[in-house]
Design a protein around this motif. Structure first.
Motif, PDB file in Angstrom:
ATOM      1  N   GLU A  48      11.412  -1.620  -2.876  1.00 24.44           N
ATOM      2  CA  GLU A  48      12.314  -2.657  -3.200  1.00 24.44           C
ATOM      3  C   GLU A  48      13.679  -2.342  -2.752  1.00 24.44           C
ATOM      4  OE1 GLU A  48      13.253  -6.378  -6.436  1.00 24.44           O
ATOM      5  OE2 GLU A  48      11.856  -4.686  -6.888  1.00 24.44           O
ATOM      6  N   LEU A  49      13.974  -1.275  -3.061  1.00 26.70           N
ATOM      7  CA  LEU A  49      15.375  -0.621  -2.858  1.00 26.70           C
ATOM      8  C   LEU A  49      15.518  -0.224  -1.132  1.00 26.70           C
ATOM      9  CD1 LEU A  49      16.012   1.913  -5.710  1.00 26.70           C
ATOM     10  CD2 LEU A  49      17.622   0.418  -4.861  1.00 26.70           C
ATOM     11  N   MET A  64       0.914  -1.176   0.039  1.00 31.48           N
ATOM     12  CA  MET A  64      -0.093   0.103   0.079  1.00 31.48           C
ATOM     13  C   MET A  64       0.761   1.115   0.089  1.00 31.48           C
ATOM     14  SD  MET A  64      -3.131   1.073   2.704  1.00 31.48           S
ATOM     15  CE  MET A  64      -4.153  -0.217   1.956  1.00 31.48           C
ATOM     16  N   VAL A  65       0.490   2.075  -0.654  1.00 29.94           N
ATOM     17  CA  VAL A  65       1.247   3.398  -0.801  1.00 29.94           C
ATOM     18  C   VAL A  65       0.373   4.746  -0.783  1.00 29.94           C
ATOM     19  CG1 VAL A  65       2.480   4.970  -2.511  1.00 29.94           C
ATOM     20  CG2 VAL A  65       2.931   2.361  -2.837  1.00 29.94           C
ATOM     21  N   GLU A  66       0.970   5.677   0.166  1.00 28.26           N
ATOM     22  CA  GLU A  66       0.138   6.854   0.284  1.00 28.26           C
ATOM     23  C   GLU A  66      -0.179   7.422  -0.873  1.00 28.26           C
ATOM     24  OE1 GLU A  66      -1.838   9.455   1.978  1.00 28.26           O
ATOM     25  OE2 GLU A  66      -0.569   8.497   3.821  1.00 28.26           O
ATOM     26  N   ALA A  78       5.000   1.970 -10.536  1.00 33.48           N
ATOM     27  CA  ALA A  78       6.334   1.583 -10.723  1.00 33.48           C
ATOM     28  C   ALA A  78       7.577   2.107 -10.000  1.00 33.48           C
ATOM     29  CB  ALA A  78       6.754   1.499 -12.363  1.00 33.48           C
ATOM     30  N   TYR A  79       7.468   3.268  -9.845  1.00 35.99           N
ATOM     31  CA  TYR A  79       8.624   4.113  -9.173  1.00 35.99           C
ATOM     32  C   TYR A  79       8.312   3.698  -7.662  1.00 35.99           C
ATOM     33  CZ  TYR A  79      11.365   7.745  -6.704  1.00 35.99           C
ATOM     34  OH  TYR A  79      12.354   8.385  -6.173  1.00 35.99           O
ATOM     35  N   ASP A  80       7.266   3.561  -7.269  1.00 34.92           N
ATOM     36  CA  ASP A  80       7.024   3.252  -5.603  1.00 34.92           C
ATOM     37  C   ASP A  80       7.433   1.971  -5.535  1.00 34.92           C
ATOM     38  OD1 ASP A  80       6.059   6.000  -5.120  1.00 34.92           O
ATOM     39  OD2 ASP A  80       4.116   5.670  -5.383  1.00 34.92           O
ATOM     40  N   CYS A  81       6.997   0.839  -6.291  1.00 33.19           N
ATOM     41  CA  CYS A  81       7.415  -0.292  -6.033  1.00 33.19           C
ATOM     42  C   CYS A  81       9.016  -0.592  -6.201  1.00 33.19           C
ATOM     43  CB  CYS A  81       7.094  -1.100  -7.259  1.00 33.19           C
ATOM     44  SG  CYS A  81       5.014  -1.427  -6.892  1.00 33.19           S
TER      45      CYS A  81
END
Length: 70
Positions: free
Chosen positions: A22-23, A1-3, A15-18
């Motif tokens: 992961e990073l 889940m992302v804000e 894609a950036y948030d995923c």
């Protein structure tokens, strides 16, 4: 889940948030080199900026607080 509350976080790129999650987990929490993930981050930021000359170290430091090669 992302804000996704626009008052708190203006990002809308899943894609950036995923990749960032992961990073953070791999490179920061687990201390892995995550070279491939870092390279993907640099490519993604350069593509979004429309510039291929953005220094990789700048991207990594700005996003992760890490120097290139760390």
């Amino acid at each position: 889940m992302v804000e996704r509350d626009g008052d708190r976080y203006t990002g809308t790129d899943d894609a950036y948030d995923c990749l960032m999650l992961e990073l953070v987990l791999g490179a920061i929490v687990l201390g892995e080199p995550a070279r491939e993930l870092r390279a993907r981050l640099v490519e993604q930021v350069r593509r979004a900026a429309g510039r291929d000359d953005v220094p990789a170290g700048l991207v990594q430091h700005s996003a992760l607080g890490l120097r290139s090669g760390s």
